[in-house]
Design an enzyme around this catalytic site. Structure first.
Site, short mmCIF file in Angstrom:
data_model
loop_
_atom_site.label_atom_id
_atom_site.label_comp_id
_atom_site.label_asym_id
_atom_site.label_seq_id
_atom_site.Cartn_x
_atom_site.Cartn_y
_atom_site.Cartn_z
N VAL A 98 1.24 -3.69 3.77
CA VAL A 98 1.43 -4.94 4.53
C VAL A 98 2.64 -6.00 4.31
CG1 VAL A 98 -1.10 -5.24 4.90
CG2 VAL A 98 -0.19 -6.19 2.91
N TYR B 89 -4.54 3.74 7.79
CA TYR B 89 -6.05 3.11 8.26
C TYR B 89 -6.44 3.62 9.64
CZ TYR B 89 -3.58 0.77 4.64
OH TYR B 89 -3.02 0.49 3.39
N SER C 88 0.79 -1.07 0.03
CA SER C 88 -0.16 0.16 0.00
C SER C 88 0.88 1.20 0.02
CB SER C 88 -0.84 0.12 1.25
OG SER C 88 -1.88 -0.88 0.95
N TYR D 253 -4.16 -3.18 -10.15
CA TYR D 253 -4.01 -2.69 -8.64
C TYR D 253 -2.95 -3.73 -7.99
CZ TYR D 253 -5.00 -2.42 -3.62
OH TYR D 253 -5.07 -2.43 -2.00
N LYS E 278 0.38 3.46 -2.90
CA LYS E 278 -0.82 4.13 -3.04
C LYS E 278 -0.74 5.66 -3.16
CE LYS E 278 -3.81 0.58 -0.96
NZ LYS E 278 -4.55 0.35 0.14
N1 GLN Z 1 -2.49 -5.51 -1.70
C1 GLN Z 1 -2.89 -5.19 -0.25
C2 GLN Z 1 -4.36 -5.29 -0.31
O1 GLN Z 1 -5.02 -4.96 -1.20
C3 GLN Z 1 -2.32 -3.95 0.11
C4 GLN Z 1 -2.99 -3.49 1.46
C5 GLN Z 1 -1.99 -2.98 2.41
O2 GLN Z 1 -0.54 -2.72 2.24
N2 GLN Z 1 -2.48 -2.37 3.45
O3 GLN Z 1 -4.83 -6.04 0.54
#
Ligand code: GLN
Length: 301
Positions: A254, A236, A61, A188, A64
């Protein structure tokens, strides 16, 4: 700075309490949690590292941030018609608010909102071209061509990411996805599967520090807004805790990576694969907390 990073590595990087690696993406479940790297890329171009700072990891993420910058570059403020700017107070992959809020995700850093950013930079091109553009952005930001997508990680997520598929279909049902669900979802997952080392990630984050020496990939206003979203939404439902403990805008993934920005001073990347209960790097957060305390850097003065 080098001494500080060595100190953080010795005090936090080697800690036995490391959190658990993400297991819902099978390829990420295989990662050895006993790794820790950190890198500071200063505004003046100096780079300082400690631990496994040269080992590539799945940025997940953290991507993003780059995706948002690219999407804003394509459509500007029109993006905000399709995604909000408020923290969600819920986990990154939550479906809960989408129905109540008519398919407009709370922010571009939760998965639902990130799917919109992907849909925006994907518009009018094929997934391969769109991902090529994103990679060009990241490579230009870090001034490093050796940044790639791990196809195994992407496929592993594509095959198992039922929640994200559900989110994508849900967005589509509200007319808030313009390309096909499979295309957006596949793009994505590839975006999340970009691999970078702490050194590459810290360097890539320098476009978010505003000085004469840093890459000018976005306008000052846009840089400030991206940083504001990192502060309020980048971790988050752990964003408040990160702001409280670290006081710098940050974005987690993650894969265990975190990118934080000290405006005017430095871009900082840390990586440790074990996660805390919010799905953010456990030791990474602790390392950033110690870093901010020792440097005294904070956007709150
Ligand atoms: N690719 C992961 C997902 O969509 C990214 C989530 C994350 O890094 N928090 O679940």
């Amino acid at each position: 700075m080098k001494d500080l990073l060595d100190d953080i590595y010795a005090n936090i990087g080697l800690s036995p309490e490391r959190g658990g690696v993400a297991t819902y993406i099978p390829e990420l479940a295989k990662i050895d949690p006993h790794q820790f790297g950190m890198c500071v890329a200063a505004a003046d171009g100096e780079v300082y590292t400690a631990g496994d700072a040269e080992v590539p990891f799945s940025i997940q993420s953290v991507s993003k941030v780059f995706a948002l910058a690219l999407a804003l570059g394509k459509v500007g403020d029109q993006l905000w018609r399709r995604v909000g700017r408020e923290p969600s107070g819920l986990s990154f992959n939550s479906l809960l608010l989408l129905e109540r809020e008519d398919g407009i995700p709370r922010n571009p850093f939760i998965n639902a909102g990130a799917l919109i950013a992907t849909d925006i930079y994907l518009a009018g091109s094929r997934p391969k071209e769109a991902l090529g553009q994103l990679l060009r952005f990241v490579r230009a930001a870090s001034d490093d061509e050796d940044i790639h997508i791990n196809e195994m990680v992407a496929r592993s997520e594509i095959a198992t990411g039922h929640r994200n598929v559900a989110l994508a279909h849900y967005l589509a049902s509200f007319g808030n996805l313009h390309s096909g669900v499979d295309e957006v979802y596949g793009t994505y997952c590839h975006q999340c599967a970009i691999e970078m080392s702490c050194r590459q990630l810290a360097l890539a984050g320098r476009f978010l520090i505003d000085t004469d020496d840093t890459p000018k990939l976005v306008s000052r206003e846009r840089r400030r807004r991206i940083a504001a979203l990192m502060m309020t939404c980048g971790h988050y439902d752990g964003s408040g805790d990160f702001a409280f403990r670290v006081g710098l805008p940050g974005k987690s993934g993650v894969g265990g990576g975190i990118l934080a920005i000290a405006p005017g001073k430095a871009s900082v990347a840390v990586w440790s694969p074990g996660l805390n209960r919010y799905g953010n790097s456990k030791l990474g957060t602790e390392a950033m907390e110690m870093f901010a305390r020792k440097t005294g850097w904070s956007v709150f003065g």
